[in-house]
Write a protein that holds these residues in place. Sequence first.
Motif, PDB file in Angstrom:
ATOM      1  N   UNK A   1       0.835  -1.187   0.000  1.00  0.00           N
ATOM      2  CA  UNK A   1       0.000   0.000   0.000  1.00  0.00           C
ATOM      3  C   UNK A   1       0.873   1.241   0.000  1.00  0.00           C
ATOM      4  N   UNK A   2       0.264   2.349  -0.373  1.00  0.00           N
ATOM      5  CA  UNK A   2       0.942   3.643  -0.336  1.00  0.00           C
ATOM      6  C   UNK A   2       0.801   4.213   1.062  1.00  0.00           C
ATOM      7  N   UNK A   3       1.930   4.504   1.713  1.00  0.00           N
ATOM      8  CA  UNK A   3       1.915   4.953   3.099  1.00  0.00           C
ATOM      9  C   UNK A   3       1.928   6.467   3.238  1.00  0.00           C
ATOM     10  N   UNK A   4       1.971   7.192   2.119  1.00  0.00           N
ATOM     11  CA  UNK A   4       1.996   8.647   2.174  1.00  0.00           C
ATOM     12  C   UNK A   4       3.412   9.197   2.192  1.00  0.00           C
ATOM     13  N   UNK A   5       3.559  10.459   1.767  1.00  0.00           N
ATOM     14  CA  UNK A   5       4.859  11.154   1.755  1.00  0.00           C
ATOM     15  C   UNK A   5       5.889  10.416   0.906  1.00  0.00           C
ATOM     16  N   UNK A   6       5.438   9.818  -0.194  1.00  0.00           N
ATOM     17  CA  UNK A   6       6.355   9.131  -1.097  1.00  0.00           C
ATOM     18  C   UNK A   6       6.841   7.795  -0.608  1.00  0.00           C
ATOM     19  N   UNK A   7       6.234   7.245   0.433  1.00  0.00           N
ATOM     20  CA  UNK A   7       6.661   5.961   0.994  1.00  0.00           C
ATOM     21  C   UNK A   7       5.638   4.877   0.677  1.00  0.00           C
ATOM     22  N   UNK A   8       6.130   3.661   0.511  1.00  0.00           N
ATOM     23  CA  UNK A   8       5.283   2.500   0.261  1.00  0.00           C
ATOM     24  C   UNK A   8       5.572   1.425   1.317  1.00  0.00           C
ATOM     25  N   UNK A   9       4.576   0.666   1.623  1.00  0.00           N
ATOM     26  CA  UNK A   9       4.707  -0.421   2.608  1.00  0.00           C
ATOM     27  C   UNK A   9       4.326  -1.741   1.953  1.00  0.00           C
ATOM     28  N   UNK A  10       5.041  -2.784   2.320  1.00  0.00           N
ATOM     29  CA  UNK A  10       4.762  -4.122   1.794  1.00  0.00           C
ATOM     30  C   UNK A  10       4.972  -5.132   2.903  1.00  0.00           C
ATOM     31  N   UNK A  11       4.225  -6.199   2.869  1.00  0.00           N
ATOM     32  CA  UNK A  11       4.344  -7.246   3.886  1.00  0.00           C
ATOM     33  C   UNK A  11       3.847  -8.554   3.304  1.00  0.00           C
ATOM     34  N   UNK A  12       4.245  -9.638   3.938  1.00  0.00           N
ATOM     35  CA  UNK A  12       3.809 -10.985   3.565  1.00  0.00           C
ATOM     36  C   UNK A  12       3.353 -11.673   4.842  1.00  0.00           C
ATOM     37  N   UNK A  13       2.172 -12.214   4.806  1.00  0.00           N
ATOM     38  CA  UNK A  13       1.574 -12.787   6.004  1.00  0.00           C
ATOM     39  C   UNK A  13       2.378 -13.972   6.541  1.00  0.00           C
ATOM     40  N   UNK A  14       2.808 -14.865   5.668  1.00  0.00           N
ATOM     41  CA  UNK A  14       3.567 -16.054   6.057  1.00  0.00           C
ATOM     42  C   UNK A  14       4.728 -16.225   5.073  1.00  0.00           C
ATOM     43  N   UNK A  15       5.859 -15.531   5.305  1.00  0.00           N
ATOM     44  CA  UNK A  15       6.961 -15.566   4.333  1.00  0.00           C
ATOM     45  C   UNK A  15       7.496 -16.960   4.014  1.00  0.00           C
TER      46      UNK A  15
END
Length: 328
Positions: free
Chosen positions: A175-189
């Motif tokens: 997702x876009x986290x605002x201020x030019x930053x993005x966030x990513x995650x994986x539930x069960x890597x």
Amino acid sequence: MKKAESELMACESADWCHRGLISAALSAQLGHRYDREGSALSGLITWLGLAAIFLLGMAVLSVIGLSTASAGVNGVLLAAVAWGLWYCGIRMISDPAQRHPVTGSALVTIGLAAAYGAMTLLTLARSDDLGADRMFSLLIVTAALSMATAYVYHLRWPLILSLLCLFHGLGAWHEYAGDGAYAAAIQDPPTMALTGAMCAALGLWHQHAEEGMLARYAGFGRLYVIFGLLYCNCSLWFLTLDFYSEAHALGWILCFSAACVAQIVLGARFRDGKLTGFGIVFLSIDLYTRFFEHFWGRLSMGLFLLIAGLAGVVLGWCFERRAEVVTQ
């Protein structure tokens, strides 16, 4: 196909007709298919027309939806739009003359994406709470529909959508986290890494089978390999970060590094640029991450970037020298 090759095919089909090798109808069909006169302008006009129709249609649906303020009505309207886009795209793809293959593939893919939106709205109409489990289930359903469409009609674009929905449905998100930053995650890597590796292995087999019994699905295996390696390597990389698995970080670092080296070796062995490319890129990410973890807080920013840049130059020079020795 290049313009010169298209013109050659058009001339050859006309010559075959004059010799009586093919019928006039077949000659006209081939000539129309390989006639590229004005194709750029006609393609531009087609895309502009489709964009205008789509935007106007969505505007009308938005007005209707706002006036009703009902997720159920919006879901039904979007489902109708999804079906219309999918049906029109299939009609274009099924055209024997293949006049609009790219447009047809795009419409089919947009229709499948709209189907996911329609299912989401209809789910919201039944319950105001759209939890993660329901969202992931809808993504899996969309992936199944897209994959079925891809294999039935031999289309690669819906397969791309299918793989995206599949991996996100299994627990990957961004997702876009605002201020030019993005966030990513994986539930069960760990599970995602295993799934990605299996997808890449399936893609390698698929590429081999495309030379024979799966010739109609040329290019599908490449997509499996690319998506599989991407999510596998990203999952292993995430596992090397402290906030994911601090207690077992060293083990995952060794596993990630070994996987990258294995991809480089396999890519060189089978002459597959995808394996080599992913291995080199993620091995570089691995080394940079370790360098960042150990030296970012100990060195000034200028010295940190200077050492990183010099290391990159030295490694590039060493690789070029090695390539020259191999080619001699």
